[in-house]
Design an enzyme around this catalytic site. Structure first.
Site, mmCIF file in Angstrom:
data_model
loop_
_atom_site.group_PDB
_atom_site.id
_atom_site.type_symbol
_atom_site.label_atom_id
_atom_site.label_comp_id
_atom_site.label_asym_id
_atom_site.label_seq_id
_atom_site.Cartn_x
_atom_site.Cartn_y
_atom_site.Cartn_z
ATOM 1 N N HIS A 1 -34.807 59.809 -23.720
ATOM 2 C CA HIS A 1 -35.207 60.778 -22.694
ATOM 3 C C HIS A 1 -34.881 60.283 -21.284
ATOM 4 O O HIS A 1 -34.815 61.078 -20.350
ATOM 5 C CB HIS A 1 -36.664 61.196 -22.850
ATOM 6 C CG HIS A 1 -37.657 60.222 -22.311
ATOM 7 N ND1 HIS A 1 -38.087 59.132 -22.999
ATOM 8 C CD2 HIS A 1 -38.326 60.173 -21.121
ATOM 9 C CE1 HIS A 1 -38.964 58.456 -22.281
ATOM 10 N NE2 HIS A 1 -39.128 59.071 -21.126
ATOM 11 N N ARG B 1 -46.820 70.068 -41.997
ATOM 12 C CA ARG B 1 -47.589 70.126 -43.241
ATOM 13 C C ARG B 1 -48.885 70.918 -43.127
ATOM 14 O O ARG B 1 -49.302 71.580 -44.071
ATOM 15 C CB ARG B 1 -47.891 68.704 -43.689
ATOM 16 C CG ARG B 1 -48.014 68.599 -45.182
ATOM 17 C CD ARG B 1 -48.067 67.196 -45.647
ATOM 18 N NE ARG B 1 -48.685 66.334 -44.643
ATOM 19 C CZ ARG B 1 -48.556 65.019 -44.632
ATOM 20 N NH1 ARG B 1 -47.814 64.438 -45.520
ATOM 21 N NH2 ARG B 1 -49.159 64.296 -43.714
ATOM 22 N N LYS C 1 -33.324 62.274 -17.254
ATOM 23 C CA LYS C 1 -33.950 62.216 -15.926
ATOM 24 C C LYS C 1 -32.891 62.430 -14.848
ATOM 25 O O LYS C 1 -31.806 61.845 -14.914
ATOM 26 C CB LYS C 1 -34.633 60.852 -15.719
ATOM 27 C CG LYS C 1 -35.842 60.645 -16.618
ATOM 28 C CD LYS C 1 -36.515 59.311 -16.336
ATOM 29 C CE LYS C 1 -37.581 58.996 -17.376
ATOM 30 N NZ LYS C 1 -38.919 59.447 -17.023
ATOM 31 N N LYS D 1 -46.150 46.910 -19.994
ATOM 32 C CA LYS D 1 -47.318 47.789 -19.893
ATOM 33 C C LYS D 1 -48.390 47.065 -19.091
ATOM 34 O O LYS D 1 -48.445 45.846 -19.066
ATOM 35 C CB LYS D 1 -47.863 48.094 -21.281
ATOM 36 C CG LYS D 1 -46.835 48.770 -22.180
ATOM 37 C CD LYS D 1 -47.266 50.144 -22.582
ATOM 38 C CE LYS D 1 -46.270 50.807 -23.499
ATOM 39 N NZ LYS D 1 -45.705 52.034 -22.950
ATOM 40 N N HIS E 1 -34.081 52.532 -23.234
ATOM 41 C CA HIS E 1 -34.081 53.015 -21.853
ATOM 42 C C HIS E 1 -33.415 52.026 -20.888
ATOM 43 O O HIS E 1 -32.575 52.401 -20.069
ATOM 44 C CB HIS E 1 -35.506 53.296 -21.378
ATOM 45 C CG HIS E 1 -36.280 54.214 -22.279
ATOM 46 N ND1 HIS E 1 -35.697 55.241 -22.976
ATOM 47 C CD2 HIS E 1 -37.593 54.266 -22.592
ATOM 48 C CE1 HIS E 1 -36.631 55.878 -23.683
ATOM 49 N NE2 HIS E 1 -37.780 55.300 -23.468
ATOM 50 N N ASP F 1 -39.265 49.197 -27.946
ATOM 51 C CA ASP F 1 -39.759 50.468 -27.414
ATOM 52 C C ASP F 1 -39.020 50.860 -26.135
ATOM 53 O O ASP F 1 -38.755 52.036 -25.900
ATOM 54 C CB ASP F 1 -41.269 50.342 -27.135
ATOM 55 C CG ASP F 1 -41.880 51.639 -26.642
ATOM 56 O OD1 ASP F 1 -41.592 52.676 -27.252
ATOM 57 O OD2 ASP F 1 -42.646 51.616 -25.662
ATOM 58 N N GLU G 1 -44.872 49.971 -16.072
ATOM 59 C CA GLU G 1 -45.848 51.022 -16.382
ATOM 60 C C GLU G 1 -47.244 50.492 -16.114
ATOM 61 O O GLU G 1 -47.568 49.379 -16.526
ATOM 62 C CB GLU G 1 -45.752 51.410 -17.854
ATOM 63 C CG GLU G 1 -44.455 52.068 -18.212
ATOM 64 C CD GLU G 1 -44.478 52.529 -19.659
ATOM 65 O OE1 GLU G 1 -44.848 53.692 -19.887
ATOM 66 O OE2 GLU G 1 -44.171 51.740 -20.551
#
Ligand code: BG6
Length: 517
Positions: A201, A62, A205, A363, A263, A258, A239
């Site tokens: 994703h 945009r 890997k 996390k 994953h 998430d 993580e």
């Protein structure tokens, strides 16, 4: 590598279809993903001569920008995020000449008319006919864009020979089974399932891909890969970062949606699936779906005994203070969003009946590492086991997915000397030591596969729906109940204590990833 290794290297992609000239249109071109991942990945593919010739990349977004200003922005980002730190000026100029910017609102047909005329300006017919649309935008806009593309005749369900159009969509794909089904139904009104490439994703890997090679190009491991030999499997994706600037999205997603729904379940599927009948995309994906469908579904009332959620409170990692999740910018101060999830699941099929799989992710854990640990059954309680008791460590194979990628086999050995002492020893394969430090970004591989039309590394419709089927009862049960004090964990620890109890009550324990595997 010695000469024999060279002779014995099987080059499986010889004879693969050559990538055809095409145009790549990125929706959400002003976003973070485009500058951090997509453009650096395309640039590396370009310098490695893996992109088709010719090719074009159009950024659609945009904000007002000229071709020049978009290129400048991308170049600055590349200097920061490129895996080969030094950006080659000449190569960049050559690459950047193929980039153009199309300003427009996703809902405005006039913007698609501009996109059409931009494409029509390309001389080479394949650049006008072979189109890869990359949707790096909010999932709530996927269907709208597909409809607009269809309306502008840029994407059709009836593919004509010598032309293709593909839609690459980023996660999250829905937020539960019903929304994923609705999104699938919407998208398939405008594109056929085989034109839709759903990204995870993790599948790009190297080490995740290697799970297939490891299992099915060796005979010694696969013989052990079943309930006769395996005691349990642990999959950890930890993580050491917090939610950072992504709270707006994360508040709605949480660790379950998430990370686990996509994953971790993808890694689980590759670790546990049956051998596919061929390496064709559909055979591989059929097996993954079968596996996901064999995961025992929980009733909402069973969730609390098999799944543990957590949310980080203030703490520290490597001496650095970390705020509590509820104090992060854009987080509701009484948020119940989970930043940690651990679960025990069972797979009801012939191979895995009765073998628990423990999955966890979170996390602000002590370090960033992803591992699959396949722990074998203990030896019979005679001889050394009778004398050592539980101290005699069971054998295990650990697939270290990142960082320090590698595979380790742990077994017991005698400590040299006149006394009789046994302790675990390791046989270790390290990617770096064997192949050198080569870490292509997952997005390079995934983009190349999408351009080449190979859907093996993308998630099929029934796969995404099966994964939501596993996760839905958990999310539903949590939605009803606010977090209790036992569900919090200080940043820098391995999650709430109850996560450990998932295993200790069965006489097992998590094996935490180590900085150097
Ligand atoms: C993303 C999640 O899909 O994966 C992030 O949205 C997470 O929250 C990331 O940090 C982890 O990916 P990687 O490749 O760093 O392990």
């Amino acid at each position: 590598m010695d000469q024999l290794d060279e002779v014995l290297t099987c080059r499986l992609d010889l004879g693969r279809k050559v990538v055809e000239p095409c145009s790549i249109v990125i929706f959400g071109a002003s976003g973070d993903l485009t500058s951090r991942k997509l453009i650096p990945a395309l640039y590396h593919l370009f310098i490695e001569k893996r992109l088709p010739s010719p090719f074009r990349i159009i950024g659609f977004a945009r904000r007002e920008k000229s071709n020049e200003s978009w290129r400048e922005e991308l170049k600055a980002a590349l200097q920061q995020f490129s895996r080969s730190k030094k950006v080659d000026e000449a190569a960049w100029s050559e690459f950047a000449a193929n980039l153009s910017y199309c300003q427009g609102d996703l809902t405005d047909p006039a913007a698609y008319a501009r996109l059409t005329s931009l494409l029509e300006g390309f001389n080479e017919p394949q650049l006008r006919r072979n189109l890869l649309f990359y949707l790096s935008i909010s999932p709530s806009q996927f269907a709208q864009v597909a409809e607009q593309l269809h309306g502008a005749k840029l994407m059709t369900r009836h593919q004509t020979p010598g032309a293709w159009q593909r839609l690459v969509v980023e996660k999250p794909f829905g937020h539960d089974l019903a929304s994923a089904q609705a999104l699938n139904a919407e998208l398939t009104r405008f594109a056929q399932e085989r034109q839709i490439y759903r990204i995870d994703h993790y599948l790009g890997k190297e080490t995740v891909q290697n799970i297939l090679m490891f299992r099915f190009s060796n005979s010694i491991f696969e013989q052990l890969w079943n309930r006769q030999s395996v005691d349990h499997v642990q999959i950890t994706v930890s993580e050491k970062l917090g939610v950072g600037a992504r709270a707006g999205y994360y508040e709605e997603a949480g660790a379950l949606r998430d990370m686990l729904q996509n994953h971790l379940l993808q890694v689980l599927a590759l670790v546990a699936m049956e051998p596919p009948v061929s390496l064709e995309a559909e055979s591989v994906r059929d097996e993954k779906v079968k596996l996901l469908n064999a995961v025992r579904r929980m009733q909402p009332t069973q969730v609390s005994s098999h799944v543990v959620r957590g949310q980080y409170t203030a703490g520290s990692i490597a001496g650095q203070p970390c705020p509590a999740y509820r104090q992060e910018p854009k987080v509701n101060p009484s948020s119940n969003t989970e930043t940690f999830v651990a679960m025990r699941l069972l797979i009801d099929n012939w191979r895995w009946a009765g073998v628990p799989f423990y999955l966890r992710t979170g996390k602000y854990l002590p370090l960033s590492a992803s591992e699959v640990r396949v722990q074998f059954r203990p030896t019979p309680n005679v001889l050394f086991a009778a004398q050592c008791g539980p101290k005699l460590d069971a054998n295990a194979i650990t697939l270290r997915l990142q960082p320090n990628e590698g595979i380790t086999l742990r077994f017991n050995g005698k400590i040299p000397g006149n006394s009789i002492q046994i302790r675990p020893v390791r046989m270790h394969f390290s990617y770096d030591a064997e192949f050198g430090a080569y870490t292509p970004e997952a997005y390079e591989r995934l983009l190349l596969e999408a351009i080449g039309g190979d859907a093996t590394l993308f998630i099929r419709r029934d796969e995404v729906e099966a994964a939501w089927g596993i996760v839905d009862p958990i999310a539903a049960s949590w939605a009803e109940t606010p977090l209790t004090p036992q569900e919090f964990y200080p940043a820098g620890t391995w999650g709430p204590e109850r996560a450990a109890e998932l295993l200790t009550r069965e006489g097992r324990a998590w094996r935490d990833p180590q900085p150097q595997s």
